[in-house]
Design a protein around this motif. Structure first.
Motif, short mmCIF file in Angstrom:
data_model
loop_
_atom_site.label_atom_id
_atom_site.label_comp_id
_atom_site.label_asym_id
_atom_site.label_seq_id
_atom_site.Cartn_x
_atom_site.Cartn_y
_atom_site.Cartn_z
N ARG A 16 -30.31 19.95 134.54
CA ARG A 16 -31.49 19.38 135.24
C ARG A 16 -31.02 18.13 135.99
N GLY A 17 -30.17 17.60 135.86
CA GLY A 17 -29.63 16.35 136.72
C GLY A 17 -30.62 15.15 136.70
N GLY A 18 -30.00 14.10 136.02
CA GLY A 18 -30.64 12.82 136.37
C GLY A 18 -31.59 12.65 135.02
N PHE A 19 -31.60 11.50 134.53
CA PHE A 19 -32.23 11.11 133.32
C PHE A 19 -33.80 11.46 133.49
N GLY A 20 -34.44 11.08 134.48
CA GLY A 20 -35.86 11.21 134.60
C GLY A 20 -35.99 12.66 134.66
N ARG A 21 -35.46 13.61 135.24
CA ARG A 21 -35.75 15.01 135.12
C ARG A 21 -35.61 15.63 133.75
N SER A 22 -34.45 15.06 133.09
CA SER A 22 -34.23 15.39 131.56
C SER A 22 -35.47 14.90 130.64
N ARG A 23 -36.13 13.87 130.98
CA ARG A 23 -37.18 13.22 130.17
C ARG A 23 -38.25 14.20 130.49
N ALA A 24 -38.35 14.30 131.70
CA ALA A 24 -39.65 15.24 132.21
C ALA A 24 -39.62 16.48 131.40
N TRP A 25 -38.61 17.12 131.56
CA TRP A 25 -38.31 18.46 131.10
C TRP A 25 -38.62 18.41 129.31
N LEU A 26 -38.04 17.28 128.76
CA LEU A 26 -38.19 17.26 127.18
C LEU A 26 -39.53 17.25 127.09
N HIS A 27 -40.35 16.53 128.05
CA HIS A 27 -42.00 16.33 127.79
C HIS A 27 -42.51 17.73 127.93
N PHE A 28 -42.18 18.34 128.92
CA PHE A 28 -42.84 19.77 129.15
C PHE A 28 -42.67 20.42 127.75
N VAL A 29 -41.14 20.69 127.33
CA VAL A 29 -41.05 21.18 126.03
C VAL A 29 -41.92 20.85 125.04
N ALA A 30 -42.02 19.59 124.81
CA ALA A 30 -42.93 19.12 123.57
C ALA A 30 -44.43 19.64 123.76
N VAL A 31 -44.97 19.57 125.07
CA VAL A 31 -46.26 20.05 125.41
C VAL A 31 -46.46 21.40 125.06
N HIS A 32 -45.49 22.15 125.55
CA HIS A 32 -45.32 23.54 125.40
C HIS A 32 -45.28 23.77 123.60
N ALA A 33 -44.47 23.29 122.88
CA ALA A 33 -44.37 23.52 121.58
C ALA A 33 -45.58 22.87 120.84
N GLN A 34 -46.42 22.12 121.30
CA GLN A 34 -47.64 21.67 120.39
C GLN A 34 -48.69 22.63 120.93
N ARG A 35 -48.66 23.32 122.03
CA ARG A 35 -49.93 24.07 122.54
C ARG A 35 -49.70 25.54 122.21
N TRP A 36 -48.30 26.09 122.30
CA TRP A 36 -47.94 27.41 121.96
C TRP A 36 -46.78 27.44 121.02
N PRO A 37 -46.77 27.27 119.69
CA PRO A 37 -45.75 27.12 118.58
C PRO A 37 -45.21 28.42 118.72
N ALA A 38 -43.93 28.49 118.13
CA ALA A 38 -43.13 29.63 117.87
C ALA A 38 -42.42 29.22 116.57
N ASP A 39 -41.97 30.63 115.98
CA ASP A 39 -41.16 30.57 114.79
C ASP A 39 -39.63 30.18 114.94
N GLY A 40 -38.96 30.24 116.12
CA GLY A 40 -37.63 29.77 116.46
C GLY A 40 -37.46 29.67 117.98
N PHE A 41 -36.38 29.19 118.00
CA PHE A 41 -35.99 28.73 119.76
C PHE A 41 -35.97 29.99 120.61
N ASP A 42 -35.37 31.29 120.07
CA ASP A 42 -35.60 32.43 121.03
C ASP A 42 -37.22 32.91 121.10
N ASP A 43 -37.66 32.93 120.17
CA ASP A 43 -39.27 33.14 120.45
C ASP A 43 -40.05 32.05 121.16
N PHE A 44 -39.63 30.90 121.23
CA PHE A 44 -40.13 29.86 121.90
C PHE A 44 -39.80 30.02 123.42
#
Length: 88
Positions: A16-44
């Motif tokens: 992803r390159g860069g701290f800001g990009r990594s943090r933004a991407w982790l935020h995207f992951v967190a939002v998706h995990a809250q809105r569309w949870p899954a049973d495991g990483f592959d499913d997610f």
């Protein structure tokens, strides 16, 4: 998370390159995990394949901002749209 899942996540963050990009991407992951949870990483990843789209961040950040030194070194708020809200 399984060890393999952590290796995949680490690999994605490295590309992803860069701290800001990594943090933004982790935020995207967190939002998706809250809105569309899954049973495991592959499913997610299967349910949220858009997270692997390298252009996702460009919906919120301009190219100029992403390439700036401040954005590469630390957190920078998006300049095009606000980050989606997390439920706390």
């Amino acid at each position: 998370m399984r060890e393999r899942d952590l290796q995949i996540l680490h690999g994605i963050l490295e590309t992803r390159g860069g701290f800001g990009r990594s943090r933004a991407w982790l935020h995207f992951v967190a939002v998706h995990a809250q809105r569309w949870p899954a049973d495991g990483f592959d499913d997610f990843l299967e349910r949220n394949a858009d997270l692997l789209d390298s252009q996702l961040i460009h919906h919120l950040y301009s190219r100029e901002l992403l390439l700036s030194e401040p954005a590469r070194a630390s957190w920078t708020d998006p300049d095009l749209r606000r980050l989606p809200a997390l439920a706390y």
